[in-house]
Design a protein around this motif. Structure first.
Motif, PDB file in Angstrom:
ATOM      1  N   ASN A 229       0.799  -1.038   0.050  1.00 43.01           N
ATOM      2  CA  ASN A 229      -0.053  -0.317  -0.214  1.00 43.01           C
ATOM      3  C   ASN A 229       1.063   1.119   0.070  1.00 43.01           C
ATOM      4  O   ASN A 229       1.405   1.529   0.908  1.00 43.01           O
ATOM      5  CB  ASN A 229      -1.462  -0.040   1.176  1.00 43.01           C
ATOM      6  CG  ASN A 229      -2.062   1.268   1.069  1.00 43.01           C
ATOM      7  OD1 ASN A 229      -1.417   2.076   0.223  1.00 43.01           O
ATOM      8  ND2 ASN A 229      -3.004   1.132   2.122  1.00 43.01           N
TER       9      ASN A 229
ATOM     10  N   ARG B  22       0.028   8.211   3.972  1.00 45.70           N
ATOM     11  CA  ARG B  22      -0.471   8.560   5.385  1.00 45.70           C
ATOM     12  C   ARG B  22      -0.928   6.710   6.461  1.00 45.70           C
ATOM     13  O   ARG B  22      -0.308   7.343   7.751  1.00 45.70           O
ATOM     14  CB  ARG B  22      -2.043   8.868   4.819  1.00 45.70           C
ATOM     15  CG  ARG B  22      -2.313  10.244   4.659  1.00 45.70           C
ATOM     16  CD  ARG B  22      -3.697  10.866   5.225  1.00 45.70           C
ATOM     17  NE  ARG B  22      -4.143  11.567   3.770  1.00 45.70           N
ATOM     18  CZ  ARG B  22      -5.198  11.830   3.298  1.00 45.70           C
ATOM     19  NH1 ARG B  22      -6.237  11.761   3.793  1.00 45.70           N
ATOM     20  NH2 ARG B  22      -5.493  11.893   1.737  1.00 45.70           N
ATOM     21  N   ARG B  23      -0.743   5.986   4.979  1.00 45.14           N
ATOM     22  CA  ARG B  23      -1.094   4.419   5.691  1.00 45.14           C
ATOM     23  C   ARG B  23       0.419   4.436   5.969  1.00 45.14           C
ATOM     24  O   ARG B  23       0.718   4.286   7.958  1.00 45.14           O
ATOM     25  CB  ARG B  23      -1.478   3.991   5.417  1.00 45.14           C
ATOM     26  CG  ARG B  23      -1.774   2.290   5.824  1.00 45.14           C
ATOM     27  CD  ARG B  23      -2.610   0.940   5.097  1.00 45.14           C
ATOM     28  NE  ARG B  23      -2.585   0.311   5.882  1.00 45.14           N
ATOM     29  CZ  ARG B  23      -2.768  -1.126   5.423  1.00 45.14           C
ATOM     30  NH1 ARG B  23      -3.388  -0.960   4.405  1.00 45.14           N
ATOM     31  NH2 ARG B  23      -2.736  -1.912   6.536  1.00 45.14           N
TER      32      ARG B  23
ATOM     33  N   ILE C 223       1.074   6.738   9.875  1.00 42.04           N
ATOM     34  CA  ILE C 223       0.557   6.389  11.026  1.00 42.04           C
ATOM     35  C   ILE C 223       1.255   5.811  12.698  1.00 42.04           C
ATOM     36  O   ILE C 223       1.240   6.286  13.309  1.00 42.04           O
ATOM     37  CB  ILE C 223      -1.516   5.552  10.788  1.00 42.04           C
ATOM     38  CG1 ILE C 223      -1.762   6.649   9.406  1.00 42.04           C
ATOM     39  CG2 ILE C 223      -1.514   5.127  12.306  1.00 42.04           C
ATOM     40  CD1 ILE C 223      -2.952   6.104   9.196  1.00 42.04           C
TER      41      ILE C 223
ATOM     42  N   ASN D 258       0.285   4.485   0.283  1.00 39.98           N
ATOM     43  CA  ASN D 258      -0.552   5.455   0.663  1.00 39.98           C
ATOM     44  C   ASN D 258       0.087   5.906   1.648  1.00 39.98           C
ATOM     45  O   ASN D 258       0.375   5.651   2.873  1.00 39.98           O
ATOM     46  CB  ASN D 258      -1.844   5.049   0.593  1.00 39.98           C
ATOM     47  CG  ASN D 258      -2.545   5.867   2.214  1.00 39.98           C
ATOM     48  OD1 ASN D 258      -2.295   7.292   1.797  1.00 39.98           O
ATOM     49  ND2 ASN D 258      -4.291   5.613   2.650  1.00 39.98           N
TER      50      ASN D 258
END
Length: 163
Positions: free
Chosen positions: A28, A32-33, A36, A30
């Motif tokens: 992934n 933002r992921r 986190i 992304n």
């Protein structure tokens, strides 16, 4: 956060990461992921009042910086030892290899050596340093795997930014 809670967080994160490391999983990309878990770990570490030893601030900070820098290097090694491939449907997957396992063993040895060095100077190494190092490790590993996965480019028929 109490010391026992920090230990529980460290064990839970390391156990989860190790379990997931050797399972095939979709990459992934992304951002933002990717941020986190390292952001939460860094927040928990930086708000801990025992991050630095008040009696040996300079040496304590030195050991903390060396630990984080070494974990950044180990995170890069871990990211480069992760196998990445494209599936028949165009999805990009990753999975840890035997070399990834040796990178983890190396990380544990480095951490033990760092604790021994700090103990030689009577500098306590708390859980906050481990949390901060773990945050750096996971962030760098995620960045390396994401960067390496982009080498595969877009699958035929999928949008260029889909990765």
């Amino acid at each position: 956060m109490p010391a026992l809670a920090n230990v529980v967080v460290i064990i839970a994160v390391v156990g989860y990461v190790l379990f997931r490391q050797f399972q095939p999983r979709l990459v992934n990309s992304n951002p933002r992921r990717l941020l986190i878990v390292p952001a939460v770990l860094a927040y928990l570490a930086l708000r801990d009042p025992h991050l630095l030893d008040p009696h040996h601030r300079a040496l304590s900070a030195g050991f903390l910086i060396v630990g984080v820098v070494l974990e950044i290097g180990m995170g890069a090694a871990w990211g480069f030892t992760t196998r990445i491939w494209r599936d028949a449907d165009g999805s990009i997957w990753s999975k840890g290899t035997k070399a990834s396992l040796f990178a983890w063993i190396g990380m544990v040895i480095v951490r033990i050596a760092l604790y021994a060095g700090a103990a030689a100077f009577s500098i306590p190494q708390g859980q906050a340093g481990i949390l901060l190092s773990l945050a750096a490790l996971l962030l760098v590993r995620g960045m390396v795997v994401t960067w390496r996965s982009r080498e595969f480019g877009a699958a035929y028929g999928s949008p260029v930014g889909a990765l």
